[in-house]
Design an enzyme around this catalytic site. Sequence first.
Site, mmCIF file in Angstrom:
data_model
loop_
_atom_site.group_PDB
_atom_site.id
_atom_site.type_symbol
_atom_site.label_atom_id
_atom_site.label_comp_id
_atom_site.label_asym_id
_atom_site.label_seq_id
_atom_site.Cartn_x
_atom_site.Cartn_y
_atom_site.Cartn_z
ATOM 1 N N LYS A 69 -30.256 -15.208 6.635
ATOM 2 C CA LYS A 69 -31.145 -15.859 7.608
ATOM 3 C C LYS A 69 -30.635 -17.255 7.952
ATOM 4 O O LYS A 69 -30.643 -17.671 9.107
ATOM 5 C CB LYS A 69 -32.583 -15.915 7.052
ATOM 6 N N GLN A 125 -39.919 -15.693 1.414
ATOM 7 C CA GLN A 125 -39.140 -14.496 1.084
ATOM 8 C C GLN A 125 -39.880 -13.652 0.037
ATOM 9 O O GLN A 125 -40.258 -14.152 -1.019
ATOM 10 C CB GLN A 125 -37.751 -14.917 0.552
ATOM 11 N N ASP A 133 -42.570 -14.195 10.559
ATOM 12 C CA ASP A 133 -42.525 -12.840 10.013
ATOM 13 C C ASP A 133 -43.712 -12.015 10.507
ATOM 14 O O ASP A 133 -43.773 -10.810 10.281
ATOM 15 C CB ASP A 133 -42.576 -12.888 8.472
#
Length: 289
Positions: A58, A102, A125
């Site tokens: 990322k 994460q 997300d």
Amino acid sequence: MTPQATTTIIDGKQVAADTRGRIRGEVSAFRDEHGFAPGLATVLVGDDPASHVYVGHKRRDCAEVGMESIHAELPADVAQDELAARLRELGEDPRVNGIILQLPLPDGLDADALIPLIHPDKDVDGLTPVSAGRLVQGREGMVPCTPAGVMELLRHAGAELRGAEAVVVGRSNLVGKPLAHLLLARHATVTVCHSRTRDLAEVCRRADVLVAAVGVPRLVTGEMVKEGAVVIDVGINRVDGKLVGDVDFDSAAPRAGAITPVPGGVGPMTRAMLLANTLEAARLQAAAR
Ligand code: NAD
């Protein structure tokens, strides 16, 4: 059987590369207009090797398109309160336009309690309840990256969604459910299948657009695919050291009009859509200032 000459293999790697190229140009224009580059914060807790690799990707993707990446690394035994405070701080940090926590988190931390603390405007997300609610109601907001990537691949494949029969196999909060809403918003007639669906093959055969997001290797076989359907395989399964999807590519491809391979289909799009979401979040935040 091999794919027919008429079967289009949807090249997710290429679409993702094109998407990154477009985003790079748009990031540069954004920087010229606003005097700063969009920033993505990654929050990594503990030492799970796979999570380290994913966060590394990322951050590298951000660098490639000219975005800032802001990284927070916390030990596996961090207190829930401390992690919560960190997420709130990032929510207020003007350099940060998007926040990724994460997952999975180490044992002892409650992801369900922490995810809602991510500022909804920075929820790139698309996992907070606020983002899910916005999506269900068709409001502007952050869409989870994998379903957003599937929609981009359908667009690229020229799939007609208006009035089409779309079948989504899998009802997870991460993929199946948000995808069903995105397809509904594009005027498809959507059926969502899951582990208790009575006759999966029968339902799948109705689909003009068939998406498999299950986690069962090669569950969807050729005889479940309507002639000419667009088939999108979200599954990533490791079988005998090889990556395979939820669709049995060899039997499905000859019947499909277009189909994604695994690997090289949806996977690369998920990463590209995180960048797209971060840019979109930065634009919305800049417009609201
Ligand atoms: P999940 O385990 O959260 O959900 C799986 C869903 O499939 C459930 O809703 C379940 O009801 C349904 N299901 C299980 N067995 C079934 C069966 N026999 N028949 C019909 N439905 C069944 O999984 P997820 O997070 O949605 O992920 C699904 C797959 O997609 C996994 O292989 C995962 O690795 C992959 N994935 C890929 C990406 C990507 O970037 N390509 C991103 C996320 C997930």
